[in-house]
Design a protein around this motif. Structure first.
Motif, PDB file in Angstrom:
ATOM      1  N   SER A   1      42.382  35.965  34.574  1.00  0.00           N
ATOM      2  CA  SER A   1      42.776  35.917  35.979  1.00  0.00           C
ATOM      3  C   SER A   1      44.277  35.731  36.139  1.00  0.00           C
TER       4      SER A   1
ATOM      5  N   GLU B   1      41.871  45.014  44.426  1.00  0.00           N
ATOM      6  CA  GLU B   1      40.790  44.031  44.400  1.00  0.00           C
ATOM      7  C   GLU B   1      39.823  44.300  43.247  1.00  0.00           C
ATOM      8  N   GLN B   2      39.505  45.578  43.028  1.00  0.00           N
ATOM      9  CA  GLN B   2      38.628  45.927  41.908  1.00  0.00           C
ATOM     10  C   GLN B   2      39.274  45.594  40.575  1.00  0.00           C
TER      11      GLN B   2
ATOM     12  N   THR C   1      41.114  50.089  43.441  1.00  0.00           N
ATOM     13  CA  THR C   1      41.862  49.227  44.345  1.00  0.00           C
ATOM     14  C   THR C   1      42.345  48.001  43.588  1.00  0.00           C
TER      15      THR C   1
ATOM     16  N   LEU D   1      41.529  43.236  39.973  1.00  0.00           N
ATOM     17  CA  LEU D   1      41.530  41.779  39.786  1.00  0.00           C
ATOM     18  C   LEU D   1      40.139  41.277  39.422  1.00  0.00           C
ATOM     19  N   MET D   2      39.099  41.863  40.012  1.00  0.00           N
ATOM     20  CA  MET D   2      37.734  41.467  39.668  1.00  0.00           C
ATOM     21  C   MET D   2      37.449  41.756  38.200  1.00  0.00           C
TER      22      MET D   2
END
Length: 239
Positions: free
Chosen positions: A140, A128-129, A126, A131-132
């Motif tokens: 970042s 989100e994963q 995903t 970006l983490m």
């Protein structure tokens, strides 16, 4: 002799210490098996190693808690699994095409700064994963990224754009001396003689200790020295 036989063959009435002996035997057996197969990084375990660990644990794990099971069968089964694991690993090294059967290939998920959404779907990652993972690589800011690659072990490698890479000594025209691999000379207040003798005499060590503000070897928790003769010293804490 009967007790030894019961420990190996199993019995319903094994004494408590027999379980400890069986656990030690299983541990030593698996340790030797892993040494024979070859060392790999356990921090980033690949799927083949994960499968090996799970199956080995299931095959021989029961023998630790159960006193009725004979060790011969589980040990023989574990040896066969280890042989198959080694055979697959060897085949992967020998024939690159076969390697793709047992190991995933790297997947580029960011290319020239552009996130490849179809590759995210293919690899079940995903946004989100992603970006983490990028934050964990101190990237970042997506504008800094040139490439991001999903490696076979599941980690994401990040290649930054050239302007955002840290400048090296070579970039600014310097030629610093190689520091090399630091050797542990003192560990927990005790000299490691085989390391010390490669780089200094005992007299030089004692003089260096005094120069760094200490009076004796026993006052030092860790002392390392690299090839540039740079010392790292940390004292022992007295509680």
């Amino acid at each position: 002799m009967e007790n030894i036989t019961n420990i190996w063959m199993g019995s319903q009435d094994l004494p408590f210490y027999s379980f400890i002996v069986r656990a030690i035997l299983v541990y030593i057996y698996i340790f030797l098996m892993v040494k024979v197969i070859g060392q790999r990084s356990m921090a980033n375990i690949d799927p083949l190693d994960f499968i090996f660990g799970v199956i080995i644990g299931d095959v021989v794990g029961e023998t630790v808690s159960s006193g009725e099971e004979e060790l011969t069968g589980p040990f023989a089964g574990a040896a066969m699994i280890a042989f198959l694991h080694w055979l697959l690993s060897y085949a992967g090294l020998k024939w690159p095409r076969f390697r793709r059967v047992i190991e995933d290939e790297p997947f580029i998920i960011i290319e020239k700064g552009r996130i490849l959404d179809h590759m995210l779907k293919r690899t079940n990652i995903t946004i989100e994963q992603l970006l983490m993972e990028l934050r964990q690589h101190d990237t970042s800011d997506l504008n800094e990224i040139d490439y991001a690659v999903l490696e076979p072990n599941g980690n994401i490698s990040v290649i930054k754009r050239s302007p955002f890479n840290a400048a090296t000594a070579y970039d600014i025209g310097l030629t610093p001396q190689n520091r090399g691999y630091p050797k542990v000379v003192i560990s927990d207040g005790k000299v490691v003689p085989e390391n010390m003798e490669k780089i200094m005499t005992r007299a030089e060590l004692e003089k260096g200790i005094i120069d760094h503000g200490y009076n004796a070897v026993e006052e030092i928790f860790l002392l390392t020295v690299n090839e540039a003769d740079e010392w790292y010293v940390t004292p022992r804490l007295r509680v």
